[in-house]
Design a protein around this motif. Structure first.
Motif, PDB file in Angstrom:
ATOM      1  N   GLY A   3       0.808  -1.218   0.000  1.00 28.57           N
ATOM      2  CA  GLY A   3       0.000   0.000   0.000  1.00 28.57           C
ATOM      3  C   GLY A   3       0.838   1.264   0.000  1.00 28.57           C
ATOM      4  O   GLY A   3       0.494   2.262  -0.648  1.00 28.57           O
ATOM      5  N   ALA A   4       1.960   1.233   0.742  1.00 33.00           N
ATOM      6  CA  ALA A   4       2.829   2.411   0.771  1.00 33.00           C
ATOM      7  C   ALA A   4       3.446   2.660  -0.592  1.00 33.00           C
ATOM      8  O   ALA A   4       3.599   3.809  -1.023  1.00 33.00           O
ATOM      9  N   ALA A   9       3.560   5.885  -5.499  1.00 28.09           N
ATOM     10  CA  ALA A   9       3.419   5.946  -6.953  1.00 28.09           C
ATOM     11  C   ALA A   9       2.341   6.953  -7.347  1.00 28.09           C
ATOM     12  O   ALA A   9       2.514   7.709  -8.302  1.00 28.09           O
ATOM     13  N   ALA A  10       1.232   6.978  -6.604  1.00 29.55           N
ATOM     14  CA  ALA A  10       0.170   7.939  -6.898  1.00 29.55           C
ATOM     15  C   ALA A  10       0.640   9.368  -6.647  1.00 29.55           C
ATOM     16  O   ALA A  10       0.314  10.282  -7.415  1.00 29.55           O
ATOM     17  N   SER A  16      -3.214  14.286  -5.111  1.00 28.74           N
ATOM     18  CA  SER A  16      -3.183  15.053  -3.873  1.00 28.74           C
ATOM     19  C   SER A  16      -3.567  14.140  -2.706  1.00 28.74           C
ATOM     20  O   SER A  16      -3.820  12.954  -2.886  1.00 28.74           O
ATOM     21  N   GLY A  17      -3.646  14.706  -1.523  1.00 31.41           N
ATOM     22  CA  GLY A  17      -3.924  13.917  -0.329  1.00 31.41           C
ATOM     23  C   GLY A  17      -5.263  13.200  -0.360  1.00 31.41           C
ATOM     24  O   GLY A  17      -5.345  12.005  -0.123  1.00 31.41           O
ATOM     25  N   TRP A  18      -6.339  13.911  -0.694  1.00 37.79           N
ATOM     26  CA  TRP A  18      -7.663  13.275  -0.664  1.00 37.79           C
ATOM     27  C   TRP A  18      -7.848  12.329  -1.843  1.00 37.79           C
ATOM     28  O   TRP A  18      -8.506  11.305  -1.730  1.00 37.79           O
ATOM     29  N   VAL A  24      -6.585   5.376  -3.988  1.00 36.25           N
ATOM     30  CA  VAL A  24      -5.486   4.425  -3.808  1.00 36.25           C
ATOM     31  C   VAL A  24      -5.594   3.694  -2.471  1.00 36.25           C
ATOM     32  O   VAL A  24      -5.628   2.457  -2.429  1.00 36.25           O
ATOM     33  N   VAL A  25      -5.660   4.441  -1.389  1.00 33.35           N
ATOM     34  CA  VAL A  25      -5.597   3.822  -0.065  1.00 33.35           C
ATOM     35  C   VAL A  25      -6.861   3.014   0.242  1.00 33.35           C
ATOM     36  O   VAL A  25      -6.774   1.853   0.660  1.00 33.35           O
TER      37      VAL A  25
END
Length: 119
Positions: A3-4, A9-10, A16-18, A24-25
């Protein structure tokens, strides 16, 4: 994939964060979240029956306990079958819920890859 690694990669592609969280997350964590919900559903049913056995005045657990005390095996089996059907129905409905809202979840289990026939 880790996941990290997906998150990095994203971010390198400009997320951005959101957007990183939503695209992705959360999709990467979805299988673990759904597995935890499925296990918690079964634990909730077990705790429900245990609570009824401990101190309820009605319910399936109470029926099983009273039937055991008065040696009514037929009533005990009715309660056990009812619990089995309740658990099966809850798991079946959860699976249908997951398949309806997340049709891609578990797709690799049902996929059939045609094999080449070498003559």
């Amino acid at each position: 994939m880790d996941g990290a690694l997906l998150a990095r990669a994203a971010e390198s592609l400009g997320a951005s964060g959101w957007r990183n969280l939503v695209f992705v997350v959360l999709p990467a964590a979805l299988p673990l979240i759904l597995a935890g919900l499925r296990v918690s559903l079964s634990v909730a049913l077990v705790v429900l029956v245990a609570a009824e056995l401990a101190g309820a005045l009605f319910g399936v657990g109470y029926l099983i306990q009273v039937s055991q005390q008065v040696f009514r095996v037929d009533h005990m089996f009715v309660g056990l079958i009812a619990l089995g059907l309740l658990g099966f129905t809850a798991d079946f409905l959860f699976e249908r819920f997951v398949r309806f809202f997340f049709p891609w979840y578990g797709a690799e289990r049902g996929a059939r890859i045609p094999r080449r026939r070498d003559d």
